[in-house]
Write a protein that holds these residues in place. Structure first.
Motif, PDB file in Angstrom:
ATOM      1  N   LEU C 165       0.674  -1.208   0.047  1.00 36.49           N
ATOM      2  CA  LEU C 165      -0.039  -0.118  -0.078  1.00 36.49           C
ATOM      3  C   LEU C 165       0.775   1.090   0.016  1.00 36.49           C
ATOM      4  N   LEU C 169       1.152   4.201  -2.894  1.00 41.70           N
ATOM      5  CA  LEU C 169       1.041   5.564  -2.454  1.00 41.70           C
ATOM      6  C   LEU C 169       2.137   6.367  -2.933  1.00 41.70           C
TER       7      LEU C 169
ATOM      8  N   VAL D 657      -5.548  -0.729  -5.708  1.00 43.60           N
ATOM      9  CA  VAL D 657      -4.831   0.568  -6.021  1.00 43.60           C
ATOM     10  C   VAL D 657      -3.587   0.173  -6.926  1.00 43.60           C
TER      11      VAL D 657
END
Lengths: 148, 527, 351, 664
Positions: C165, C169, D657
């Motif tokens: 994650l 980002l 994502v």
């Protein structure tokens, strides 16, 4: 003030967020899990403040204030809940609470014993420096007997 | 005044449901009275609409669904986007209206509701307030489907009918009620969710073609006429719509929920299930499939439905022949009858489609009557086994007479309603595809076989009845039961003897639809 | 496969610190059978330092070095204490590390001119929440270290998830602030031309036209395309007008075969491209701020142009967000009541 | 025009009014006077039909009616039309119906379903009348089924008797098989011709028929399609004819669909007389006669028609030889005579010029047959009434003295059936034989028709024989009266005798008045527009001689067997026991049909039911269980650990994502 500071803030926020997530996922102490979650909030707060600075307004900071408020509420409730949970099982281990699994599923257990048992070193409490009269002199013999 | 009629018709039962629930189960008499009053009010409204209905003039293939403006209600309901310029924004509308497709189904529904209330009069003793409230909810839903002219509203009402019947079967049904209710609900729901995808696909692919967004059925039909959807997309949409509607109809391999649900449902549930709810499927085909995806209806609908409906006619008839439970036999006969209906529908010409629409009404009347009468027999003897009954004509001549009449109407005897519908369906199909029609026609022999066998076993021959309480005299039909059945009988006769007024009111729509099919085919040829 | 390798090679400066950090955190998390090693701590520190060198974006306009120093200090300390916090076995220490994280974050707040915010956070978190938690920890774990603090749940998967994650980002942020390589090349080319023009006076019209036609696409088109990647740039309209103006001038100059004017135009193009490059560092990419989303400040908080952050923040809070503040107050009240109710022992249990 | 239209409408409306009136008022108000509406209506209608007959001199047809159904290309008016063929049918139906109704008054007088009987009776007359007056195939079909319904209701009149209920169902179902054919024919006609109107269809065919002779290479526009001539006159027309024939076979009880008619004798005897002897069963003959313009184009179908008729006539006659139930003998004789009519209709195969004569022969036989067969049935009814419902020839006998009038009229009827000159049956049968004889010369099917002619003569002989047998066994010999008779054993009353006399008079007179001696019938019927140009056919003396010999021989043999030498029959039966067995068991046709048709279908039904329950529904249930199985697989995911859930969702988020970023 430097404008390109925003990405740096975002980077720090992302790292804090990720580390908090790791803590939340791996630590089994309820309180540590909670603290990790709070750390994720800090990451987000950094983002908001960074953007606020970027845009030269106070919306970001205002939002962080609200986040603080919510975090405070959350902390109060979470603490209360943790207390109740602790009262029931006498432990802060989150793995104890796995009753909501599917029926017919065996509970998850720690398979291996600890390599290093927690060292039960005797606790060292700070001592006050002696001052005034020695107690055993001032006290009556009965009291001294009970203390011994 | 006229504007409010449809609203009153749909929402009077809903109001009655609330009142009935508020009354509570103790005031049985009040509950019945309120329900009956609401059903009668709906019926009055429906009759008024039918009487004053005026076919909108100038209906063409581009605009098959112009409802009678006198009764149309159109209120924006859920706005999709705010429109700053003040232009009407695309929105889901509360759009009710009556046209030739829905007119007679509305009358049928309202009529059957009265019968359903009357037939439940004495047989429902446990928790009557819940029962009548659900019945009234069901009425609202069914009337709503037929009146809805907005694609989303249609779907809402379409699904709304599931719930009350689910509870009616599941709570007041026979020994296997839970299994039956669950199967009915899941099976039809699974299909209609796919249908929802199809509906959304119609709207969105038209938007994708650059048409203004709309959810109104007449608007959509017009847009499709101006710019038909591409062929392959039509086929996918057809299959999506087919999934839900075919289960609802039910077409041959998707029918197995029907006998179960019928056998387990209380009498009123069976009557409404057979009389109206199955029509939602066929009506859906008529309202959605044929106008929106005409080319796919010809290209894959005709062979697919043709084969399935033909097989369904013979298969349902044979199954009915093998039954000993009367209700199950009637249920399987529904499969066969709706096979005729689908055959007519996918003849895709005016004769076939009008026959199908008439057959929907006919099946509602005949099979509704059959279920009513079987319910009366069950109320008296607490059995539905043919082997346990015999010679009932001697005990109950009036019931026997009406049963005879109903069976004859159901096997399509000329002069009664069944014939007109079946004849038009089959002749339409014969013009389109003779092989299906010939096989389908064989079904009328089988239909006569199982129904007359049933009449022979149960109503003719020496008297044989199961043991009932000592000294009890089995009465013939009383006034309440007669008033539940006679209006249906009268309508059966009327349609059979003089179908023209019924057909005339649906004629413009039917001809517009068949015109549209022809255009679609032409476009396909010249492309 | 090759493309993946290339990708990895191109992004080593994101991937390497992440990988190091991942290894360190994974190994440092309390395992049942492994003691925490100093090597891993070193690895973590190395990851932080490496990241501190390669990750931050160069500041556009140079500001006081004190600012950068404090930023690195606070950020590094915050990350380090965050790592320490989640790997600590003793919850008391972990809570203290958390307090450290908070303090450092507050330092970062201060750098973004948020003194009130920093103070409030310190008070609320470090002053109230942490202390309460410490109380609870001490109350609950009087007997020393617990079993469950010495082993953790799925350390590998957890750190993998967290770092995935984090990587996503970081990559997004990185990608957002990347100047288009084509624009970089263009600027470099123009700069060379300008420099060479300063050295030699002989320049052919053909050469100049050649530089204005980079790889057969007119420079106007290239710049217009790059301009389109900057939806949020405040000077976009001006730049576009300028571009248009230059275009017409180039046509005129090419018709006149005027070398001097052309050279001048090349210089103009250079400055335009350079400003575009600069703007792209700030405004491009996923995080480019659309023009429509310009900050809107209500008249309430704009009433006085009085300096002073706290006053303006107060105006924002009690002007724009008054209702929200009230609601937050109610929320606090409800939370308090709720906490009390939850903690209350049942009567019979108490008795 | 207007006057004729009114006449037609009245003829149609009056019986149905009577029916509705009787049904509504019968059980409560009229009770034992329930017959009056029927009698009045029938009398009035008879007068009207005779008026129609006489005003038909121009040979024109009249129409009256209204729109019934109009949808798409389907345009069906209710329109009544009368031409000579219709007029003759109308008079026959009304005359016989009136007499039978009068008889019924006596016969049914104390039945509890008196009103019901007369109501259905009137309804039947209505349907029959509308059937013959219909101007299009759909209306014909509607009333075709309508008479079937009335037949069903009357056969099952005493529904308490299981045999009656079963017979009623059987009749309906077997008729439905025929109706299936007729319906297919209607569809085919509609799709091929674009109309269902008789006149329209015939006109188109005529046009084509004429075009056949010319060099014709264009296309004909039918409805919306262009069809070449070959396309229409080829297999579609043959299919239409065969389907029409199937319909006619069902209604007119032709082999092998004849099985319902003998069973239909479970109904009240007068009803049998009217429906199952005189009128309804002749509807098939009427249909084929009406559709002559179509059949002309399909000689194969006509030949098939003749073959079916011949087989039916012979088989039914053979069966009738050994039956003991008087009514059943009459039923089989009806089947046999209908076969005769079919033979006649088929005799025009490949010889269009003969068509009109063939139709006249068939219709004339239909006409005379209505009289003598109704007479015979009513005679049976009279006997049955007197004998308390018993008509088994083994239990009754020698009723000559007990019932003199019945005996006399029965004898006349029997002689008429046997074809004894100069009674009606002789003349009509003679015409059929002439027609067949003509067909056996100079037609492509000559050999076939020679065979059929032989069968016809054989059948004539057999007919005379079994009629004689029945007559002698019932009325001659020692007097035997079953005990069921009780006080009923006497001559019937006025109500029953008057119709007997009327019909006897008809049997004696119609042949001489209208038949070969005067050619009145011929002349009248040739005015029909739908029939091709008439070409007179002259009978040969040979045929007449053979016919007389066959009839006389049969009757004489019967007299010898059953009157002079009563021991001969049993000896014959022993000698030819195998044949006797087949005959008395009706060649096991019911059993064979049951074995090859009913049983397999029932088995199929049972199989499909099991298939439905276990395969189709089982599949559905199985599909329903799939989510359950899948759930079992994924269950361990739900292990109750909060952190596991969080881990799963975070990993999912990370993957999401990353996928999202990979696009940029």
């Amino acid at each position: 003030m430097s404008q390109a500071i925003l990405p740096n803030y975002l980077i720090v926020g992302a790292i804090l967020f990720g580390l908090g997530a790791i803590g939340f996922l791996s630590r089994r102490n309820l309180i540590l899990m909670f603290l990790s979650a709070e750390m994720m909030l800090q990451g987000v707060a950094l983002n908001l403040v960074g953007f606020g600075g970027h845009h030269k307004n106070y919306q970001g900071q205002a939002f962080v204030i609200f986040m603080l408020t919510v975090a405070a509420c959350e902390a109060a409730l979470a603490l209360a809940l943790i207390l109740v949970l602790f009262r029931n099982r006498k432990t802060l281990d989150v793995s104890v609470w796995q009753d909501l699994r599917e029926a017919n599923q065996d509970p998850v257990q720690d398979e291996s014993p600890l390599l290093l048992e927690p060292e039960m070193t005797p606790m060292h409490f700070p001592r006050l420096t002696p001052a005034g009269l020695r107690p055993d002199q001032a006290a009556s013999p009965e009291e001294a007997a009970t203390r011994g | 005044m006229d504007k409010c009629l449809l609203l009153m018709m749909i929402f009077a039962p809903l109001l009655a449901a609330v009142v009935v629930l508020l009354l509570g189960s103790n005031q049985l008499v009040r509950i019945r009275q309120v329900s009956l009053a609401a059903a009668l009010l709906s019926l009055l409204c429906a009759l008024h609409v039918a009487w004053h209905y005026q076919s909108a003039t100038g209906r063409t293939a581009e605009e098959p669904f112009a409802s009678d403006p006198a009764f149309e209600i159109r209120v924006p309901w859920l706005s999709y986007l705010p429109s700053p310029s003040g232009a009407p924004s695309p929105s889901i509308e509360f759009h009710l209206g009556v046209d030739g497709l829905s007119l007679w189904l509305i009358v049928l529904t309202a009529l059957l509701m009265v019968s359903a209330v009357l037939i439940s009069w004495k047989s429902i003793q446990t928790n009557p307030s819940g029962y009548y409230a659900l019945l009234m909810l069901l009425a609202s839903g069914m009337l709503g489907v037929f009146c809805a002219l907005d694609i989303v509203l249609f779907y809402i009402f379409f699904e709304f009918t599931l719930l009350p019947l689910f509870f009616l079967i599941g709570l007041w049904g026979g020994p296997q009620k839970r299994y039956a209710a669950r199967k009915f609900f899941l099976y039809t729901l699974a299909g209609s969710l796919v249908t929802l995808v199809g509906l959304v696909a119609i709207v969105l692919s038209l938007v994708g073609q650059g048409q203004p967004m709309t959810f109104s059925l007449p608007e959509l039909a017009r847009q499709v006429a101006i710019q038909p959807l591409p062929g392959e997309l039509q086929q996918w949409i057809f299959l999506a719509l087919f999934a839900g509607l075919a289960i609802k109809v039910p077409l041959f391999p998707f029918h197995t929920w029907l006998p179960l649900a019928h056998v387990e449902a209380p009498t009123a549930g069976s009557v409404l299930l057979a009389g109206v709810l199955l029509k939602l499927g066929t009506y859906g085909f008529l309202r959605l499939c044929i106008p929106m995806v005409p080319l796919a209806s010809v290209q894959i609908g005709l062979p697919l439905v043709g084969v399935l409906a033909t097989v369904g006619i013979l298969y349902g008839s044979f199954c009915a022949l093998a039954q000993t439970d009367i209700k199950k036999m009637v249920a399987y006969s529904s499969v066969a009858h709706l096979g005729f209906c689908m055959l007519g529908l996918f003849a895709l010409n005016a004769e076939g489609m009008s026959g199908a629409l008439l057959q929907m009404v006919n099946h509602g009347l005949s099979t509704g009557l059959l279920f009513l009468l079987v319910g009366m027999i069950y109320d008296r003897y607490h059995t539905r086994q043919m082997t346990a009954l015999g010679g009932l004509n001697q005990r109950m001549p009036i019931l026997g007479l009406i049963m005879m009449f109903t069976c004859l109407s159901s096997i399509g005897l000329p002069g009664l309603n069944g014939f007109v519908g079946e004849f038009l369906c089959l002749s339409g199909m014969f013009a389109r595809h003779p092989i299906y029609a010939v096989w389908g026609t064989l079904g009328i022999i089988l239909g006569a076989w199982y129904l007359l066998t049933f009449v022979m076993k149960c109503f003719h021959g020496p008297l044989k009845e199961p043991h009932v309480a000592e000294g009890a005299i089995i009465p013939d039909m009383d006034r309440r039961e007669l008033s539940a059945t006679l209006p249906l009988v009268a309508l059966c006769l009327w349609i059979g003897l003089y179908p023209k007024p019924f057909l005339d009111r649906m004629k413009p729509e039917m001809e517009a639809l068949s015109q549209r099919i022809k255009q679609a085919q032409k476009v396909q040829v010249y492309r | 496969m090759g493309s993946l390798f290339t990708w990895v090679w191109q992004h080593w400066y994101v991937l390497l610190p992440l990988l190091l950090g991942f290894l360190a955190i994974w190994k440092l998390l309390p395992h049942a059978r492994q003691p925490q090693s100093a090597a891993m701590m070193g690895l973590g520190a190395a990851a932080i330092i490496l990241g501190g060198i390669v990750l931050p974006r160069a500041t556009g306009v140079h500001v006081s070095w004190m600012f950068d120093l404090f930023f690195y200090l606070f950020a590094g300390a915050a990350i380090a204490s965050a790592g320490a916090m989640i790997t600590q076995r003793n919850p008391v220490y972990a809570a203290l590390y958390f307090a450290l994280v908070i303090l450092n974050v507050c330092g970062l707040f201060l750098l973004q001119s948020g003194p009130f915010l920093a103070a409030a956070t310190v008070i609320v978190y470090a002053g109230a929440i942490i202390v309460t938690f410490l109380f609870v920890i001490m109350f609950a774990q009087q007997s020393g270290l617990a079993q469950y603090d010495r082993r953790c749940r799925e350390p590998l998967l957890a750190s993998l998830a967290g770092f995935l994650l984090m990587g996503a980002l970081l990559y997004a942020i990185n990608a957002s602030y990347q100047v288009s390589p084509r624009l970089t090349g263009l600027v470099k080319g123009l700069e060379e031309t300008v420099n060479s023009a300063a050295k030699t006076t002989k320049l052919e019209v053909k050469d100049l036209m050649g530089i204005l036609r980079v790889n057969d696409a007119p420079i106007d088109l290239l710049l217009a395309e790059e301009l389109n990647r900057l939806p949020g740039w405040p000077e976009k309209a001006a730049a576009r007008a300028k571009l248009h103006q230059l275009e017409t001038q180039v046509i005129a100059a090419a018709a006149n075969q005027d070398t001097a004017v052309l050279l001048n135009l090349v210089k103009e193009y250079y400055s335009l491209a350079a400003s575009l490059q600069h703007a792209q560092q700030r405004y491009t990419g996923l995080l480019g701020i659309p023009a429509g989303m310009q900050t809107q400040v209500s008249p309430l908080s704009r009433r006085t142009e009085e300096p002073g952050h706290v006053a303006q923040l107060g105006r924002t809070l009690f002007g724009d967000y008054l209702l929200a503040v009230e609601l937050a107050a109610v929320l606090l009240l409800i939370a308090t009541v709720g906490a009390i109710v939850i903690v209350q022992r049942p009567k019979e249990a108490a008795a | 025009m207007g006057k004729q239209a009114e006449l037609l409408a009245m003829i149609g409306v009056v019986p149905v009014l009577a029916s509705v009136l009787t049904a509504a008022l019968g059980p409560r108000v009229l009770k034992h006077r329930s017959h009056w509406p029927t009698l009045a209506a029938l009398g009035y209608a008879l007068v009207l039909s005779i008026a129609m007959l006489f005003s038909m001199s121009e040979g024109s047809s009249y129409t009256a009616g209204f729109e019934w159904l109009n949808m798409g290309r389907m345009d069906i008016p209710v329109r009544l039309v009368a031409d000579p063929l219709t007029a003759i049918m109308l008079v026959t139906v009304h005359a016989v119906a009136l007499l039978v109704a009068i008889f019924s008054v006596g016969y049914m007088h104390d039945d509890p379903g008196y009103a019901r009987y007369f109501s259905v009776f009137s309804l039947f007359v209505f349907c029959m009348v509308m059937l013959v007056m219909a101007n299009n195939f759909l209306m014909l079909f509607i009333f075709w089924e309508g008479v079937g319904l009335c037949s069903y209701l009357l056969i099952g009149f005493w529904y308490q008797k299981p045999a009656a209920a079963a017979a009623a169902r059987k009749a309906f179902l077997v008729n439905r098989i025929g109706d299936f054919g007729l319906l297919i024919a209607v569809f085919l006609i509609w799709t091929q011709f674009g109309t269902l109107n008789f006149a329209e269809v015939f006109r188109q065919l005529d046009y084509r028929y004429l075009a056949e002779g010319k060099p014709f290479d264009g296309a004909i526009v039918v409805g919306e399609r262009m069809l070449t001539h070959a396309q229409i006159v080829g297999w579609p027309l043959l299919t239409i004819c065969i389907c029409l024939m199937l319909g006619a076979m069902g209604k007119s009880a032709q082999f092998p669909l004849h099985v319902w008619l003998p069973d239909a004798m479970e109904g009240p005897t007068p009803a049998s007389a009217l429906i199952h002897a005189a009128t309804m069963v002749t509807a098939g003959v009427y249909l084929v006669a009406r559709c002559t313009p179509i059949f002309i184009h399909a000689p194969q179908a006509q030949a098939l028609l003749a073959v079916v008729g011949a087989v039916t006539a012979l088989v039914a006659a053979l069966i009738a030889l050994t039956q003991n139930d008087l009514k059943r003998i009459m039923a089989y004789s009806t089947v046999s005579q209908l076969g005769y009519m079919f033979m006649a209709l088929g005799s025009a195969a490949g010889n269009p010029n003969l068509a009109t004569f063939a139709v006249i022969a068939a219709i004339f036989h239909l006409f005379t047959h209505a009289f003598f067969k109704a007479l015979l049935f009513l005679g049976c009814g009279s006997v049955m009434h007197a004998m308390g419902g018993v008509i088994d020839l083994r239990r009754i006998g020698g009723l000559k003295k007990l019932m003199p009038w019945t005996h006399l009229t029965f004898a006349i009827g029997a002689a008429g059936l046997a074809g004894i000159p100069p009674l009606a049956g002789f003349w009509s049968k003679d015409e059929i034989l002439v027609s067949l004889n003509q067909a056996s010369h100079g037609s492509p099917y000559g050999l076939l028709f020679t065979l059929i002619l032989g069968i016809a003569i054989l059948t004539a002989f057999l007919t005379a024989f079994y009629t004689g047998r029945a007559y002698f066994l019932a009325f001659w010999g020692p007097e035997r009266i079953p005990e069921e008779a009780g006080h009923h054993a006497h001559e019937s009353g006025r109500w029953m005798l008057i119709p007997l006399f009327g019909l006897a008079a008809g049997t004696v007179l119609v042949g001489i008045l209208f038949g070969t001696p005067t050619h009145l019938f011929e002349h009248f019927l040739t005015q029909s527009e739908s029939l091709p140009k008439f070409q007179a056919v002259h009978g040969s003396g040979m045929i007449v001689l053979v016919s007389i010999l066959a009839a006389g021989g049969g009757a004489g043999l019967a007299a010898i067997f059953y009157q002079l030498r009563p021991e001969l029959p049993s000896r014959m039966a022993q000698a030819a026991w195998r044949f006797y067995d087949y005959s008395s068991h009706r060649f096991y046709l019911d059993e064979i049909l049951g074995l090859i048709l009913v049983r397999p279908l029932k088995g199929l039904a049972a199989f499909i039911q099991l298939f439905d329950l276990h395969v189709v529904d089982g599949l559905v249930d199985w599909v329903g269980q799939v989510p359950g199985y899948l759930g079992q697989w994924f269950r361990p995911v739900q292990n109750g650990l909060l952190q596991f859930y969080a881990l799963a969702s975070l990993l999912g988020l990370a993957v999401f994502v990353i996928v999202l970023l990979a696009k940029f």
